[in-house]
Design a protein around this motif. Structure first.
Motif, mmCIF file in Angstrom:
data_model
loop_
_atom_site.group_PDB
_atom_site.id
_atom_site.type_symbol
_atom_site.label_atom_id
_atom_site.label_comp_id
_atom_site.label_asym_id
_atom_site.label_seq_id
_atom_site.Cartn_x
_atom_site.Cartn_y
_atom_site.Cartn_z
ATOM 1 N N LYS B 6 29.793 -15.812 24.226
ATOM 2 C CA LYS B 6 30.063 -17.925 23.894
ATOM 3 C C LYS B 6 28.377 -18.532 23.966
ATOM 4 N N PRO B 7 28.528 -18.858 23.424
ATOM 5 C CA PRO B 7 26.269 -19.142 22.625
ATOM 6 C C PRO B 7 26.652 -20.212 23.419
ATOM 7 N N GLU B 10 25.162 -18.990 26.440
ATOM 8 C CA GLU B 10 24.789 -18.172 27.229
ATOM 9 C C GLU B 10 23.394 -19.719 26.947
ATOM 10 N N ILE B 11 23.134 -20.417 26.085
ATOM 11 C CA ILE B 11 22.582 -21.521 25.973
ATOM 12 C C ILE B 11 22.204 -22.348 27.410
ATOM 13 N N PHE B 12 23.072 -21.999 27.876
ATOM 14 C CA PHE B 12 23.155 -22.857 29.536
ATOM 15 C C PHE B 12 22.833 -22.120 30.456
#
Lengths: 289, 288
Positions: B6-7, B10-12
């Motif tokens: 899940k993008p 990933e960002i978090f």
């Protein structure tokens, strides 16, 4: 003294001249020039920033002077870093500020600089209000701080050990006190505090204690009392006429090599003018004229 | 469990990692800065003269910080010696004896103690403690190492209480029950079994107290007298921290005096690092 008065007069003449010039050429505009704004430029509005840096002891004096100056010259902003005389002199020399502030005379090693006296400050020797000693000689003050006299009974007080309270190394008040009393690096202190307020609190809470602070800081303090030095009361009059021994100058320090901005020059002229006297007195120091 | 793919996740993940790295960057930055600004003065004065010199007189060109080092060590140890028994017994009470109401009262008092700004400790010390010491011991001035030790002892008390209480709370109930079943009294059980089981937690409490006391400046600058003497219990003294604080504002830029203050900061920093390493060793031994 003669030299300074000469300079005074010149700047006064310049001021009068510039006012007359504005009156002649600018006509009604001249009415807008406040008499407080003793700028020596040819009537043009001053602008820019004047940066001051130095003595914390001069904070009140410089604060009220710059407030009045900025009010009269709305285009000018004055900044003030209260760092200490040493730092102020150093930054005047290296150009990181326009005018350095030093609550002591320049040292021999501090060359390439010019000091303009704006005010005088008496350093009061304070004792606890419960201390019976009222008068000390300069020699006794020096002996007390160097530890040669260690009990109040030796100078006519009660049988109590003396606790000397001084300021930290580099403080303008300490430097002023030690150089005048000849106790440089010879003081035997029981406390070394970092502010005038702390010294007053410490002396006010101990009958053994003796300390030194600016004359202006002593007024209105119930717990501490200034003693006479060589029979002279520490007051504005005695500092000004030179009879009170422990006093020091408040200097504006400028670099000899750098050219001052118009605004900075105008500020120096203002600070040494007659109009500034009341402001300086209001700030607790003693004006020179 | 971490979910991949899940993008947003990933960002978090990246954000959290960056935040973590930031702290590391701060520590590294401060370390590098301290070393860079602290070394020149040590090189100029000489390591031996700097660390072992007994006279600090910047105007006379003498920069010996041995008095500050000894004062910091004595002051910190003195504070721990006073604070440890008091804190430990408070912790035993909170962890083992306290009823709901008395426990809550003491706990909130301890928390409040931890929250009081250090300058307030200093102020109270200066107005109340210093004159009291002066009167009690017949001194010319009460601003002494002794006053600083008392103030520091009260300041580190909440740390010792909190960490020791947590450690004592974590002792498995079975240990204590076993001891009681063998006929030991409550007191014997708490001193011989619970404390023994919680010893690494208590050691952590001590080390944290030491760290806190070593780094304190504001409170003790107001009560220690601040004269660069070799330490004595009833002498006016200056700590490593207060040496920096009291002279930094007046030392001129680029002077050896200012550099020497940075070097003093470096020495203090090394002390704190040493304390932290010891702390790590203790907690790691516990984990193993």
């Amino acid at each position: 003294m003669e030299e300074r008065n000469g300079m005074e007069r010149r700047s006064f003449l310049r001021l009068a001249g510039s006012l007359a010039a504005s009156a002649l050429f600018a006509g009604p505009l001249a009415a807008c020039v406040s008499p407080d704004a003793s700028n020596d430029t040819t009537g043009a509005a001053l602008s820019g920033t004047i940066s001051l840096n130095g003595s914390t002891s001069m904070e009140k004096v410089v604060g009220s002077l710059s407030e009045a100056f900025m009010e009269a010259n709305s285009g000018v902003t004055i900044t003030y870093d209260a760092t200490g005389s040493g730092t102020g002199i150093e930054s005047a020399r290296n150009g990181s500020c326009d005018i350095g502030l030093a609550s002591r005379n320049l040292k021999e090693s501090e060359t390439g600089l010019k000091a303009v006296v704006v005010a005088l400050d008496g350093i009061a020797i304070i004792v606890n209000a419960g201390n019976g000693v009222a008068d000390l000689t300069l020699q006794q003050v020096s002996d007390i701080f160097t530890g040669k006299i260690s009990n109040w009974s030796e100078v006519g007080g009660t049988d109590l050990e003396i606790a000397c309270i001084g300021r930290e190394s580099g403080s303008g008040t300490r430097d002023g006190f030690e150089s005048i009393t000849g106790t440089e690096d010879a003081c035997v202190l029981s406390q070394e505090l970092t502010s005038t307020g702390a010294v007053i609190t410490a002396v006010g809470s101990s009958e053994n204690a003796v300390g030194y602070v600016s004359l202006s800081a002593v007024e209105g303090q119930g717990d501490v009392r200034a003693v006479m030095v060589d029979g002279v009361v520490c007051s504005e009059d005695t500092v000004k006429d030179g009879s009170y021994a422990i006093q020091r100058p408040f200097n504006l320090v400028i670099s000899e090599s750098a050219t001052l901005s118009d605004a900075a020059q105008a500020f120096i002229d203002f600070a040494t003018s007659d109009e500034a006297s009341d402001l300086i007195r209001g700030a607790g120091a003693i004006p020179i004229n | 469990m971490r979910k991949h793919g899940k993008p947003v996740e990933e960002i978090f993940h990246g954000v959290f990692f960056a935040c973590g790295l930031l702290s590391v960057a701060f520590v590294l930055g401060i370390t590098v800065y301290l070393v860079v600004s602290g070394m020149p003065a040590i090189a100029e004065i000489g390591l031996g003269d700097f660390l072992l010199g007994r006279v600090w007189k910047p105007s006379g060109g003498q920069y010996g910080i041995l008095p500050f080092i000894f004062t910091s060590i004595y002051g910190t140890l003195g504070a721990v010696v006073l604070s440890l028994p008091l804190g430990l017994l408070t912790a035993v009470f909170l962890s083992k004896y306290a009823g709901k109401r008395s426990g809550r009262l003491i706990r909130s008092a301890v928390e409040l103690l931890a929250g009081i700004p250090s300058v307030v400790y200093g102020l109270v010390g200066m107005i109340v403690l210093v004159p009291a010491i002066q009167a009690a011991f017949g001194l010319a001035s009460g601003a002494t190492l002794f006053a600083a030790i008392l103030v520091l002892a009260v300041m580190i008390l909440p740390y010792i209480v909190n960490v020791s209480t947590t450690a004592l709370d974590a002792v498995p109930r079975e240990y204590e029950e076993g001891s009681l079943a063998l006929g030991a009294t409550d007191t014997e059980t708490y001193f011989k079994v619970s404390m023994h089981a919680a010893r690494s937690g208590i050691a952590t409490a001590i080390i944290q107290g030491i760290g806190r006391a070593l780094g304190e400046a504001m409170a003790i600058i107001m009560v220690a007298g601040n004269v660069a003497n070799m330490p004595g219990l009833f002498k006016s003294v200056r700590f490593l921290t207060t040496a920096i604080v009291s002279e930094m504002s007046y030392a001129s830029y680029g002077s050896l005096h200012r550099d020497a203050l940075f070097s003093t900061g470096l020495v203090l920093f090394l002390f704190i690092v040493a304390v932290n390493i010891i702390l790590n060793v203790i907690t790691r031994r516990e984990d193993a």
